[in-house]
Design a protein around this motif. Structure first.
Motif, PDB file in Angstrom:
ATOM      1  N   THR A  34       0.862  -1.324  -0.197  1.00 42.63           N
ATOM      2  CA  THR A  34       0.108   0.683  -0.135  1.00 42.63           C
ATOM      3  C   THR A  34       0.435   1.325  -0.014  1.00 42.63           C
ATOM      4  O   THR A  34       2.234   1.423   0.333  1.00 42.63           O
ATOM      5  N   GLY A  35       0.108   2.529  -0.277  1.00 44.98           N
ATOM      6  CA  GLY A  35       1.146   3.662  -0.295  1.00 44.98           C
ATOM      7  C   GLY A  35       0.043   4.489  -0.275  1.00 44.98           C
ATOM      8  O   GLY A  35      -1.065   4.429   0.257  1.00 44.98           O
ATOM      9  N   VAL A  36       0.016   6.074  -0.953  1.00 45.29           N
ATOM     10  CA  VAL A  36      -0.236   6.983  -0.974  1.00 45.29           C
ATOM     11  C   VAL A  36      -0.301   7.398  -2.404  1.00 45.29           C
ATOM     12  O   VAL A  36       0.534   7.958  -3.159  1.00 45.29           O
ATOM     13  N   ASN A  37      -1.651   7.977  -3.117  1.00 45.54           N
ATOM     14  CA  ASN A  37      -1.223   8.694  -3.766  1.00 45.54           C
ATOM     15  C   ASN A  37      -1.474  10.277  -4.204  1.00 45.54           C
ATOM     16  O   ASN A  37      -0.742  10.396  -3.432  1.00 45.54           O
ATOM     17  N   GLU A  38      -1.856  10.354  -5.360  1.00 43.00           N
ATOM     18  CA  GLU A  38      -1.660  12.148  -5.878  1.00 43.00           C
ATOM     19  C   GLU A  38      -2.348  12.782  -4.624  1.00 43.00           C
ATOM     20  O   GLU A  38      -2.142  14.270  -4.239  1.00 43.00           O
ATOM     21  N   ALA A  39      -3.731  12.167  -4.810  1.00 39.83           N
ATOM     22  CA  ALA A  39      -4.341  13.085  -4.042  1.00 39.83           C
ATOM     23  C   ALA A  39      -4.535  12.938  -1.606  1.00 39.83           C
ATOM     24  O   ALA A  39      -4.964  13.355  -1.743  1.00 39.83           O
ATOM     25  N   GLY A  40      -3.029  12.390  -2.043  1.00 40.03           N
ATOM     26  CA  GLY A  40      -2.768  11.759  -0.447  1.00 40.03           C
ATOM     27  C   GLY A  40      -4.050  10.701   0.473  1.00 40.03           C
ATOM     28  O   GLY A  40      -4.028  10.864   1.036  1.00 40.03           O
ATOM     29  N   LEU A  41      -4.433   9.806  -0.543  1.00 40.53           N
ATOM     30  CA  LEU A  41      -5.815   8.808  -0.031  1.00 40.53           C
ATOM     31  C   LEU A  41      -4.952   7.648  -0.348  1.00 40.53           C
ATOM     32  O   LEU A  41      -4.071   7.265  -0.926  1.00 40.53           O
ATOM     33  N   SER A  42      -4.807   6.352   0.921  1.00 40.77           N
ATOM     34  CA  SER A  42      -3.948   5.895   0.507  1.00 40.77           C
ATOM     35  C   SER A  42      -4.497   4.615  -0.475  1.00 40.77           C
ATOM     36  O   SER A  42      -5.638   4.250  -1.269  1.00 40.77           O
ATOM     37  N   THR A  43      -3.799   3.945  -1.225  1.00 39.08           N
ATOM     38  CA  THR A  43      -3.791   3.571  -2.586  1.00 39.08           C
ATOM     39  C   THR A  43      -3.708   2.189  -2.606  1.00 39.08           C
ATOM     40  O   THR A  43      -2.113   1.651  -1.288  1.00 39.08           O
ATOM     41  N   ILE A  44      -3.703   0.771  -3.330  1.00 35.70           N
ATOM     42  CA  ILE A  44      -2.463  -0.244  -3.456  1.00 35.70           C
ATOM     43  C   ILE A  44      -1.977   0.005  -4.488  1.00 35.70           C
ATOM     44  O   ILE A  44      -2.163   0.558  -5.292  1.00 35.70           O
ATOM     45  N   ALA A  45      -0.622   0.032  -3.993  1.00 37.59           N
ATOM     46  CA  ALA A  45       1.091   0.880  -4.641  1.00 37.59           C
ATOM     47  C   ALA A  45       0.694  -0.168  -5.988  1.00 37.59           C
ATOM     48  O   ALA A  45       1.838   0.588  -6.689  1.00 37.59           O
ATOM     49  N   GLY A  46       1.107  -1.274  -5.326  1.00 37.61           N
ATOM     50  CA  GLY A  46       1.857  -2.364  -6.224  1.00 37.61           C
ATOM     51  C   GLY A  46       1.613  -3.759  -5.707  1.00 37.61           C
ATOM     52  O   GLY A  46       0.928  -3.626  -4.721  1.00 37.61           O
ATOM     53  N   GLU A  47       2.420  -4.285  -6.377  1.00 37.69           N
ATOM     54  CA  GLU A  47       2.117  -5.780  -6.077  1.00 37.69           C
ATOM     55  C   GLU A  47       2.904  -6.831  -7.241  1.00 37.69           C
ATOM     56  O   GLU A  47       3.381  -5.814  -7.816  1.00 37.69           O
ATOM     57  N   GLY A  48       3.575  -8.067  -6.337  1.00 46.65           N
ATOM     58  CA  GLY A  48       4.778  -8.116  -6.936  1.00 46.65           C
ATOM     59  C   GLY A  48       4.684 -10.053  -6.264  1.00 46.65           C
ATOM     60  O   GLY A  48       4.354 -10.162  -5.973  1.00 46.65           O
ATOM     61  N   VAL A  49       5.386 -10.817  -7.278  1.00 45.67           N
ATOM     62  CA  VAL A  49       6.041 -11.930  -6.357  1.00 45.67           C
ATOM     63  C   VAL A  49       7.330 -12.486  -5.787  1.00 45.67           C
ATOM     64  O   VAL A  49       8.342 -11.877  -7.127  1.00 45.67           O
ATOM     65  N   VAL A  50       7.262 -12.321  -4.272  1.00 46.30           N
ATOM     66  CA  VAL A  50       8.622 -12.560  -3.947  1.00 46.30           C
ATOM     67  C   VAL A  50       9.069 -13.940  -4.319  1.00 46.30           C
ATOM     68  O   VAL A  50       7.875 -14.955  -3.392  1.00 46.30           O
ATOM     69  N   PRO A  51      10.252 -14.288  -4.693  1.00 43.19           N
ATOM     70  CA  PRO A  51      11.199 -15.685  -5.160  1.00 43.19           C
ATOM     71  C   PRO A  51      11.191 -15.996  -4.148  1.00 43.19           C
ATOM     72  O   PRO A  51      11.986 -15.854  -2.550  1.00 43.19           O
ATOM     73  N   VAL A  52      11.295 -17.487  -3.817  1.00 37.07           N
ATOM     74  CA  VAL A  52      11.564 -17.813  -2.633  1.00 37.07           C
ATOM     75  C   VAL A  52      12.794 -18.861  -2.898  1.00 37.07           C
ATOM     76  O   VAL A  52      13.065 -19.976  -3.703  1.00 37.07           O
ATOM     77  N   GLN A  53      13.827 -18.805  -1.395  1.00 36.45           N
ATOM     78  CA  GLN A  53      15.249 -19.311  -1.630  1.00 36.45           C
ATOM     79  C   GLN A  53      14.759 -20.858  -1.487  1.00 36.45           C
ATOM     80  O   GLN A  53      15.207 -20.661   0.275  1.00 36.45           O
TER      81      GLN A  53
END
Length: 313
Positions: free
Chosen positions: A169-188
């Motif tokens: 999560t993060g904050v958008n340009e309007a100062g509102l919380s938002t889903i900022a990104g997602e990804g896959v964390v690899p397993v070692q």
């Protein structure tokens, strides 16, 4: 709730409790659960249905039991093509698309040869039956190119060899919380066969979004004590099914960095700007003091394990 919806709900509960094996009218059929986003409501809707495989694609038919109208899930896919599929004990994201005329005829003929009753349903419905292909989303990327929360979710068919999905999560340009990104964390894989996955680093493992401002002064809500700056708390949290007639919960505002994982069930993480991320068992999240609320449109409790780390307000 209509009789048909009640029957569907019973099938869904049996499917999930028995690893995809059900009795009754679906006994012996290849069955999946398809969860779509409502074209009007924006809510998650789950439907059990028979399918067959065509290469990597899953093929389903909008027969709707021979009704004269296409089913709701079909309209949902037209509006929101990204959906969630459960087969056996596997769960992953797909994109749904109605097939073109030539492909439709090929798949229709192939399936009718295996299940002649499908032709009877078309005759009963008195309409063409749409043929829909569900294509797994590649875990190496997303189908939209948008990292603001509308991106497709990576498939997690085997977390030991692929990775864990993490929503940030993060904050958008309007100062509102938002889903900022997602990804896959690899397993070692380390000696002894143990799998290690670093789900969070101080600088972020996904979008690199800067620390978010809570916008509410970081005031902790009433309830269990939240950690002060430098402190850590580990919790398991149960999110019960949401009452559709009740007002939605207030946004939670905490002066913490939270890292967690869904242990069971499915739950929706909602941000102030309306962006959503549905997380199922085995999927993780990371938040930096962003106002949020957890919602559960499903009939069973969702259980979350979360580590909360206190930070300066």
């Amino acid at each position: 709730m209509s009789e048909r919806l009640q029957q569907n709900q019973q099938v869904i509960e049996e499917f999930r409790s028995a690893g995809g094996v059900v009795g009754g009218p679906f006994e012996g059929l290849p069955l999946l659960l398809l969860t779509t986003t409502g074209a009007r409501s924006g809510q998650s809707r789950t439907t059990p249905m028979a399918y067959f495989r065509d290469g990597e694609q899953l093929v389903v038919f909008a027969a709707n039991g021979g009704s004269k109208h296409n089913p709701a899930w079909y309209h949902n896919l037209l509006a929101n093509p990204v959906a969630h599929v459960e087969i056996g004990t596997e769960a992953y994201q797909v994109t749904g698309a109605e097939t073109g005329s030539a492909e439709r005829e090929r798949l229709w003929a192939q399936r009718v040869a295996q299940a002649p009753r499908l032709a009877q349903l078309r005759e009963k419905a008195g309409r063409p039956i749409p043929v829909v292909a569900l294509t797994p989303v590649d875990s190496s990327g997303d189908s939209s190119g948008d990292s603001s929360g509308g991106s497709a979710h990576p498939a997690l068919t085997d977390p030991v060899t692929s990775g864990y999905r993490v929503v940030e999560t993060g904050v958008n340009e309007a100062g509102l919380s938002t889903i900022a990104g997602e990804g896959v964390v690899p397993v070692q894989i380390v000696p002894g066969g143990r799998g290690l996955a670093r789900l969070w680093e101080a600088d972020g493992v996904l979008s690199g979004t800067g620390p978010a401002s809570s916008g509410g002064g970081g005031v902790a809500p009433a309830g269990p004590p939240f950690p002060t700056a430098g402190g850590v708390r580990f919790w398991t949290v149960s999110v019960p099914p949401e009452d559709p007639d009740a007002a939605p919960p207030e946004f939670l505002r905490t002066a913490t960095i939270d890292v967690g994982m869904v242990l069971s069930g499915r739950v929706v993480l909602e941000m102030e700007d309306g962006t959503l991320a549905e997380l199922s068992a085995g999927q993780a999240f990371a938040q930096r003091g962003t106002p949020h609320r957890w919602r559960n449109p499903h009939p069973v409790d969702a259980v979350i394990a979360v580590v909360m780390m206190g930070r300066d307000q």
